[in-house]
Motif scaffolding. Structure first.
Motif, PDB file in Angstrom:
ATOM      1  N   GLU A 254      28.524  42.154  88.827  1.00 50.30           N
ATOM      2  CA  GLU A 254      27.175  42.245  88.282  1.00 50.30           C
ATOM      3  C   GLU A 254      27.161  41.853  86.819  1.00 50.30           C
ATOM      4  O   GLU A 254      28.093  42.134  86.073  1.00 50.30           O
ATOM      5  N   HIS A 255      26.087  41.225  86.427  1.00 47.64           N
ATOM      6  CA  HIS A 255      25.899  40.867  85.029  1.00 47.64           C
ATOM      7  C   HIS A 255      25.471  42.119  84.267  1.00 47.64           C
ATOM      8  O   HIS A 255      24.668  42.889  84.769  1.00 47.64           O
ATOM      9  N   PRO A 256      25.982  42.339  83.065  1.00 44.42           N
ATOM     10  CA  PRO A 256      25.553  43.504  82.289  1.00 44.42           C
ATOM     11  C   PRO A 256      24.036  43.467  82.071  1.00 44.42           C
ATOM     12  O   PRO A 256      23.435  42.417  82.000  1.00 44.42           O
ATOM     13  N   PHE A 257      23.455  44.628  81.953  1.00 44.65           N
ATOM     14  CA  PHE A 257      22.019  44.733  81.746  1.00 44.65           C
ATOM     15  C   PHE A 257      21.607  44.055  80.452  1.00 44.65           C
ATOM     16  O   PHE A 257      22.320  44.104  79.465  1.00 44.65           O
ATOM     17  N   GLU A 258      20.431  43.466  80.479  1.00 45.99           N
ATOM     18  CA  GLU A 258      19.863  42.906  79.257  1.00 45.99           C
ATOM     19  C   GLU A 258      19.373  44.032  78.348  1.00 45.99           C
ATOM     20  O   GLU A 258      19.379  43.904  77.143  1.00 45.99           O
ATOM     21  N   HIS A 259      18.891  45.088  78.971  1.00 50.59           N
ATOM     22  CA  HIS A 259      18.390  46.246  78.238  1.00 50.59           C
ATOM     23  C   HIS A 259      18.874  47.483  78.963  1.00 50.59           C
ATOM     24  O   HIS A 259      19.370  47.419  80.074  1.00 50.59           O
ATOM     25  N   GLY A 260      18.668  48.633  78.350  1.00 49.56           N
ATOM     26  CA  GLY A 260      19.028  49.881  79.002  1.00 49.56           C
ATOM     27  C   GLY A 260      20.229  50.536  78.366  1.00 49.56           C
ATOM     28  O   GLY A 260      20.799  50.040  77.406  1.00 49.56           O
ATOM     29  N   VAL A 261      20.591  51.684  78.937  1.00 49.54           N
ATOM     30  CA  VAL A 261      21.703  52.471  78.410  1.00 49.54           C
ATOM     31  C   VAL A 261      22.826  52.480  79.435  1.00 49.54           C
ATOM     32  O   VAL A 261      22.619  52.817  80.600  1.00 49.54           O
ATOM     33  N   ILE A 262      24.003  52.091  78.976  1.00 52.47           N
ATOM     34  CA  ILE A 262      25.186  52.078  79.827  1.00 52.47           C
ATOM     35  C   ILE A 262      26.155  53.120  79.276  1.00 52.47           C
ATOM     36  O   ILE A 262      26.565  53.047  78.116  1.00 52.47           O
TER      37      ILE A 262
ATOM     38  N   ALA B   8      33.936  42.314  76.131  1.00 49.87           N
ATOM     39  CA  ALA B   8      34.146  40.916  76.517  1.00 49.87           C
ATOM     40  C   ALA B   8      32.901  40.304  77.154  1.00 49.87           C
ATOM     41  O   ALA B   8      32.766  39.083  77.204  1.00 49.87           O
ATOM     42  N   ASP B   9      31.970  41.112  77.618  1.00 53.39           N
ATOM     43  CA  ASP B   9      30.740  40.615  78.243  1.00 53.39           C
ATOM     44  C   ASP B   9      29.669  40.215  77.222  1.00 53.39           C
ATOM     45  O   ASP B   9      28.604  39.734  77.606  1.00 53.39           O
ATOM     46  N   PHE B  10      29.922  40.444  75.937  1.00 54.36           N
ATOM     47  CA  PHE B  10      28.919  40.200  74.905  1.00 54.36           C
ATOM     48  C   PHE B  10      29.499  39.321  73.806  1.00 54.36           C
ATOM     49  O   PHE B  10      30.713  39.231  73.641  1.00 54.36           O
ATOM     50  N   ASP B  11      28.602  38.691  73.045  1.00 53.99           N
ATOM     51  CA  ASP B  11      29.052  37.921  71.885  1.00 53.99           C
ATOM     52  C   ASP B  11      29.461  38.858  70.760  1.00 53.99           C
ATOM     53  O   ASP B  11      30.370  38.554  69.995  1.00 53.99           O
ATOM     54  N   ILE B  12      28.765  40.001  70.678  1.00 51.06           N
ATOM     55  CA  ILE B  12      29.060  40.970  69.630  1.00 51.06           C
ATOM     56  C   ILE B  12      28.669  42.365  70.099  1.00 51.06           C
ATOM     57  O   ILE B  12      27.680  42.527  70.803  1.00 51.06           O
ATOM     58  N   VAL B  13      29.487  43.354  69.736  1.00 52.31           N
ATOM     59  CA  VAL B  13      29.153  44.759  69.937  1.00 52.31           C
ATOM     60  C   VAL B  13      28.986  45.362  68.546  1.00 52.31           C
ATOM     61  O   VAL B  13      29.920  45.344  67.740  1.00 52.31           O
ATOM     62  N   ILE B  14      27.793  45.865  68.288  1.00 47.31           N
ATOM     63  CA  ILE B  14      27.462  46.359  66.955  1.00 47.31           C
ATOM     64  C   ILE B  14      27.570  47.876  66.928  1.00 47.31           C
ATOM     65  O   ILE B  14      26.869  48.557  67.680  1.00 47.31           O
ATOM     66  N   PRO B  15      28.474  48.426  66.086  1.00 48.80           N
ATOM     67  CA  PRO B  15      28.498  49.883  65.922  1.00 48.80           C
ATOM     68  C   PRO B  15      27.145  50.320  65.351  1.00 48.80           C
ATOM     69  O   PRO B  15      26.713  49.828  64.312  1.00 48.80           O
ATOM     70  N   ALA B  16      26.466  51.211  66.065  1.00 50.18           N
ATOM     71  CA  ALA B  16      25.073  51.480  65.716  1.00 50.18           C
ATOM     72  C   ALA B  16      24.759  52.956  65.505  1.00 50.18           C
ATOM     73  O   ALA B  16      23.593  53.334  65.525  1.00 50.18           O
ATOM     74  N   ASP B  17      25.765  53.787  65.286  1.00 50.01           N
ATOM     75  CA  ASP B  17      25.497  55.215  65.079  1.00 50.01           C
ATOM     76  C   ASP B  17      24.605  55.460  63.867  1.00 50.01           C
ATOM     77  O   ASP B  17      23.870  56.440  63.831  1.00 50.01           O
ATOM     78  N   HIS B  18      24.663  54.579  62.875  1.00 48.10           N
ATOM     79  CA  HIS B  18      23.874  54.773  61.663  1.00 48.10           C
ATOM     80  C   HIS B  18      22.863  53.650  61.455  1.00 48.10           C
ATOM     81  O   HIS B  18      22.290  53.512  60.375  1.00 48.10           O
ATOM     82  N   LEU B  19      22.619  52.878  62.484  1.00 44.82           N
ATOM     83  CA  LEU B  19      21.673  51.764  62.414  1.00 44.82           C
ATOM     84  C   LEU B  19      20.238  52.293  62.376  1.00 44.82           C
ATOM     85  O   LEU B  19      19.866  53.118  63.201  1.00 44.82           O
TER      86      LEU B  19
END
Length: 180
Positions: A10-18, A49-60
């Motif tokens: 399956e392709h990772p979700f475009e949106h949502g919480v995983i 590996a499924d994304f171009d970038i994973v952004i640490p977002a705890d303080h975003l």
């Protein structure tokens, strides 16, 4: 709520919480009072590996500027960060899934919020012997665990309790006055 593991092809979700978790999380997370779209039973490196970038977002607090077509995911560990990112997702400010890898503290809080607890179903006057009809359940309340209901029935109220008041062993007598 049924949470399903993301399938191998399956392709990772475009949106949502995983949820990033193990197989035990699949059962436990179904009781959590949050919406999850899927669970990935893989290490973060494999998911990344499924994304171009994973952004640490705890303080975003606002969306980063990304080149058009960039497949981004947002990694959070705490419940407040998850809520903040969901709000940004709902307004369309961020695009891409939220990867939730809860800390032990976040897991404990989710467990607490899902735990059924006891409360007064109606006003209870001081000295009244508690009956089944006096006791109600709620999720995530400050009362004792609902599985201890039989230990509270038959005890006397030590105080006047309003409807909805948390029931714990500090508001009922400790002695079993019914036994000689």
């Amino acid at each position: 709520m049924k949470i399903r593991p993301l399938g191998e092809h399956e392709h990772p979700f475009e949106h949502g919480v995983i949820l990033l978790g193990d197989h035990a999380d699949t059962v436990e997370a179904e009781t959590w009072p949050i919406h999850l779209d899927a669970i990935r039973h893989e290490e973060l490196d494999a998911v990344a590996a499924d994304f171009d970038i994973v952004i640490p977002a705890d303080h975003l607090t606002k969306a980063p500027l990304l080149k058009a077509g960039t497949r981004a995911a947002y990694l959070v560990h705490d419940l407040d960060a998850l809520e903040r990112l969901r709000a940004l997702e709902e307004t369309g400010e961020i695009k891409g899934p939220i990867l939730f890898a809860p800390t032990p503290v976040a897991r404990l809080e989710l467990h607490r919020l899902a735990r059924p607890t006891l409360k007064a179903a109606r006003p209870i006057p001081h000295g009244k012997v508690l009956e089944d009809a006096d006791i109600a359940e709620e999720k995530g309340g400050p009362g004792i665990c609902a599985s201890l209901k039989d230990n509270v029935i038959g005890k006397k109220a030590l105080y006047d309790l309003g409807a909805g008041a948390a029931l714990d062993f500090g508001v009922v007598d400790e002695d079993d006055w019914r036994k000689p």
